[in-house]
Design a protein around this motif. Structure first.
Motif, mmCIF file in Angstrom:
data_model
loop_
_atom_site.group_PDB
_atom_site.id
_atom_site.type_symbol
_atom_site.label_atom_id
_atom_site.label_comp_id
_atom_site.label_asym_id
_atom_site.label_seq_id
_atom_site.Cartn_x
_atom_site.Cartn_y
_atom_site.Cartn_z
ATOM 1 N N ARG A 180 7.917 -7.368 6.612
ATOM 2 C CA ARG A 180 8.730 -6.246 6.364
ATOM 3 C C ARG A 180 9.670 -6.519 5.206
ATOM 4 N NH1 ARG A 180 13.991 -5.025 7.590
ATOM 5 N NH2 ARG A 180 14.308 -2.819 8.435
ATOM 6 N N VAL A 181 9.425 -5.507 4.225
ATOM 7 C CA VAL A 181 10.217 -5.928 3.023
ATOM 8 C C VAL A 181 11.540 -5.278 2.900
ATOM 9 C CG1 VAL A 181 10.025 -5.199 0.509
ATOM 10 C CG2 VAL A 181 7.980 -5.774 1.570
ATOM 11 N N GLY A 182 11.647 -4.133 3.564
ATOM 12 C CA GLY A 182 12.964 -3.701 3.884
ATOM 13 C C GLY A 182 12.920 -2.019 3.858
ATOM 14 N N GLU A 183 14.427 -1.498 3.689
ATOM 15 C CA GLU A 183 14.350 -0.093 3.852
ATOM 16 C C GLU A 183 14.486 0.396 2.402
ATOM 17 O OE1 GLU A 183 14.352 1.547 6.997
ATOM 18 O OE2 GLU A 183 14.148 -0.424 7.832
ATOM 19 N N GLU A 184 13.822 1.472 2.219
ATOM 20 C CA GLU A 184 13.478 1.985 0.897
ATOM 21 C C GLU A 184 13.686 3.412 0.880
ATOM 22 O OE1 GLU A 184 10.566 0.425 -1.309
ATOM 23 O OE2 GLU A 184 10.999 -1.650 -0.913
ATOM 24 N N LYS A 185 13.858 4.328 -0.073
ATOM 25 C CA LYS A 185 13.769 5.771 -0.168
ATOM 26 C C LYS A 185 12.510 6.091 -0.764
ATOM 27 C CE LYS A 185 17.775 7.292 1.268
ATOM 28 N NZ LYS A 185 17.982 8.298 2.602
ATOM 29 N N VAL A 186 11.497 6.912 -0.134
ATOM 30 C CA VAL A 186 10.201 7.620 -0.624
ATOM 31 C C VAL A 186 10.217 9.096 -0.807
ATOM 32 C CG1 VAL A 186 7.881 7.727 -0.664
ATOM 33 C CG2 VAL A 186 8.969 5.657 -0.049
ATOM 34 N N SER A 187 10.585 9.573 -2.111
ATOM 35 C CA SER A 187 10.702 11.048 -2.186
ATOM 36 C C SER A 187 11.772 11.525 -1.335
ATOM 37 C CB SER A 187 9.368 11.840 -1.763
ATOM 38 O OG SER A 187 8.347 11.411 -2.301
ATOM 39 N N GLY A 188 13.006 10.916 -1.393
ATOM 40 C CA GLY A 188 14.181 11.295 -0.802
ATOM 41 C C GLY A 188 14.362 11.076 0.566
ATOM 42 N N GLU A 189 13.238 10.513 1.097
ATOM 43 C CA GLU A 189 13.203 10.151 2.739
ATOM 44 C C GLU A 189 13.290 8.598 2.969
ATOM 45 O OE1 GLU A 189 10.050 11.350 6.169
ATOM 46 O OE2 GLU A 189 9.467 11.519 4.151
ATOM 47 N N SER A 190 14.066 8.219 3.881
ATOM 48 C CA SER A 190 14.258 6.952 4.496
ATOM 49 C C SER A 190 13.029 6.336 4.985
ATOM 50 C CB SER A 190 15.297 6.691 5.543
ATOM 51 O OG SER A 190 16.563 7.223 5.211
ATOM 52 N N THR A 191 12.505 5.196 4.571
ATOM 53 C CA THR A 191 11.275 4.569 5.105
ATOM 54 C C THR A 191 11.445 3.094 5.348
ATOM 55 O OG1 THR A 191 10.155 4.063 3.124
ATOM 56 C CG2 THR A 191 9.875 6.336 3.781
ATOM 57 N N THR A 192 10.529 2.576 5.857
ATOM 58 C CA THR A 192 10.341 0.892 5.897
ATOM 59 C C THR A 192 9.113 0.512 5.135
ATOM 60 O OG1 THR A 192 11.470 0.965 8.186
ATOM 61 C CG2 THR A 192 10.335 -0.879 7.528
ATOM 62 N N HIS A 193 9.255 -0.366 4.342
ATOM 63 C CA HIS A 193 8.321 -0.822 3.595
ATOM 64 C C HIS A 193 7.876 -2.177 4.024
ATOM 65 C CE1 HIS A 193 7.307 -2.718 -0.920
ATOM 66 N NE2 HIS A 193 6.445 -2.579 0.045
ATOM 67 N N TYR A 194 6.317 -2.022 4.247
ATOM 68 C CA TYR A 194 5.478 -3.515 4.731
ATOM 69 C C TYR A 194 4.620 -3.886 3.426
ATOM 70 C CZ TYR A 194 7.654 -2.032 9.254
ATOM 71 O OH TYR A 194 8.377 -1.799 10.197
ATOM 72 N N SER A 195 4.262 -5.078 3.623
ATOM 73 C CA SER A 195 3.427 -5.499 2.621
ATOM 74 C C SER A 195 2.682 -6.858 2.835
ATOM 75 C CB SER A 195 4.320 -6.165 1.238
ATOM 76 O OG SER A 195 3.248 -6.459 0.376
ATOM 77 N N GLY A 196 1.348 -7.093 2.407
ATOM 78 C CA GLY A 196 0.488 -8.293 2.735
ATOM 79 C C GLY A 196 -0.454 -8.458 2.061
ATOM 80 N N THR A 197 -1.329 -9.447 2.133
ATOM 81 C CA THR A 197 -2.323 -9.643 1.293
ATOM 82 C C THR A 197 -3.529 -9.871 1.927
ATOM 83 O OG1 THR A 197 -1.153 -10.654 -0.398
ATOM 84 C CG2 THR A 197 -3.711 -11.159 -0.525
ATOM 85 N N VAL A 198 -4.631 -9.183 1.841
ATOM 86 C CA VAL A 198 -5.890 -9.392 2.515
ATOM 87 C C VAL A 198 -6.800 -10.306 2.035
ATOM 88 C CG1 VAL A 198 -7.695 -8.212 3.843
ATOM 89 C CG2 VAL A 198 -5.408 -7.463 3.881
ATOM 90 N N HIS A 199 -7.370 -11.186 2.370
ATOM 91 C CA HIS A 199 -8.608 -11.948 1.907
ATOM 92 C C HIS A 199 -9.712 -11.542 2.734
ATOM 93 C CE1 HIS A 199 -5.553 -14.943 0.121
ATOM 94 N NE2 HIS A 199 -4.873 -14.593 1.009
ATOM 95 N N VAL A 200 -10.645 -11.054 1.923
ATOM 96 C CA VAL A 200 -11.963 -10.833 2.260
ATOM 97 C C VAL A 200 -12.688 -11.424 3.289
ATOM 98 C CG1 VAL A 200 -14.294 -9.908 1.848
ATOM 99 C CG2 VAL A 200 -12.369 -9.053 0.241
ATOM 100 N N SER A 201 -12.573 -12.828 2.807
ATOM 101 C CA SER A 201 -13.236 -13.789 3.750
ATOM 102 C C SER A 201 -12.609 -14.113 5.072
ATOM 103 C CB SER A 201 -13.252 -15.386 3.066
ATOM 104 O OG SER A 201 -11.776 -15.662 2.857
ATOM 105 N N ASP A 202 -11.335 -13.606 5.284
ATOM 106 C CA ASP A 202 -10.753 -13.724 6.433
ATOM 107 C C ASP A 202 -10.809 -12.840 7.528
ATOM 108 O OD1 ASP A 202 -9.881 -16.226 5.581
ATOM 109 O OD2 ASP A 202 -8.021 -15.523 5.155
ATOM 110 N N LEU A 203 -11.761 -11.338 6.882
ATOM 111 C CA LEU A 203 -11.709 -10.318 7.600
ATOM 112 C C LEU A 203 -12.677 -10.522 9.137
ATOM 113 C CD1 LEU A 203 -12.390 -7.367 5.033
ATOM 114 C CD2 LEU A 203 -10.508 -8.015 6.490
ATOM 115 N N VAL A 204 -12.098 -10.329 10.348
ATOM 116 C CA VAL A 204 -13.017 -10.523 11.385
ATOM 117 C C VAL A 204 -13.485 -9.432 11.855
ATOM 118 C CG1 VAL A 204 -11.479 -12.685 11.898
ATOM 119 C CG2 VAL A 204 -10.824 -10.207 12.858
#
Length: 284
Positions: A180-204
């Protein structure tokens, strides 16, 4: 235009339509093994809730911007539904890259695309229509795209059939470092920002997807999503290095539950993609 040129343009339309969809790739959620920190546990729970809420919404308005190396850059706008397979209409505009130069010569820099359960359709401009015997639509059957060699067609089919907002959430759930990155505004709307890195070799659970992404030169993908107070996805970004250069996409979603429809173009004004390739191949 030569036969090779027509094939190139038809494939460019197919690729752009796939990439300009709502998710650049999809994956089942990964195991929670190794994601035991309290912050990650809370993030995963929130993302699962967002995935369910977005899926249940069944439709949304979409606008996106996509770039793929020096090959193309596009923007798209429209509405898509996913109640019974993908349906809806998008307008896709080529804004840069070598493909845009080619499409300008064919008066086809802006395309209407219609998505139905068995295929999607792209309306071309007057110059390109003359190359198709006066027909203004190209039909891309998903079953035919599956048969294209090198995994590219199968990947395009996967992109199109799974091009819904909740798929981006599912992809992020496959990340080993989701946070969870934090709370941010998107187009004037309150949102929660999430981020991550997907490694193709780890897809199950999806060796086919692993193979398709590997063939496209993708090894890792960075995914960011923004979720509103109703647990609905309102923005996402996806970034990856591919065999054709860096892929970047940003998409925004609004008006969840909007009414969506797409009519099948007249058969007499439609050229089938498979038939087109076979004809142009026979012509050299």
């Amino acid at each position: 235009m030569t036969s090779r040129g027509v094939r190139r343009v038809a494939m460019a339309i197919a690729a752009a339509t796939a990439l300009t969809g709502v998710a650049a790739c999809t994956a089942p959620a990964a195991s929670d093994a190794g994601k035991s920190t309290p912050h990650q546990t809370r993030s995963l729970a929130a993302l699962r809730s967002a995935e369910r809420s977005t899926h249940r919404a069944r439709s949304a308005r979409v606008r996106s911007i996509t770039t793929l190396g020096s090959l193309m850059s596009t923007k798209a706008e429209g509405a898509l539904g996913w109640r019974h397979g993908l349906t809806g209409t998008l307008t896709i505009t080529y804004t840069g890259g070598t493909t845009a130069d080619l499409m300008r010569r064919l008066d086809s820099t802006s395309l209407e695309t219609r998505y139905l359960r068995d295929a999607y359709y792209a309306r071309v401009g007057p110059a390109f229509a003359r190359q198709l015997g006066g027909k203004h639509w190209i039909k891309y059957p998903y079953d035919y795209l599956d048969t294209l060699g090198g995994g590219s067609g199968a990947m395009m089919t996967d992109l199109m059939r799974n091009t819904t907002p909740n798929q981006s959430v599912r992809l992020l759930l496959a990340s080993e470092d989701v946070r969870r990155v934090g709370e941010e505004k998107v187009s004037g709307e309150s949102t929660t920002h999430y981020s991550g890195t997907v490694h193709v070799s780890d897809l199950v659970g999806d060796s086919t997807l692993q193979k398709q992404l590997s063939q496209a030169g993708v090894r890792t993908e960075t995914v960011d999503i923004w979720v509103d107070g109703k647990n609905l996805l309102v923005k996402k970004t996806e970034k990856a290095d591919t065999a054709n250069g860096a892929m970047n996409q940003t998409a925004y979603y609004s008006d969840y539950g909007v009414k969506v429809s797409a009519e099948r173009p007249p058969a007499g004004d439609t050229q089938d993609f498979g038939t087109l390739l076979k004809k142009r191949g026979a012509a050299g």
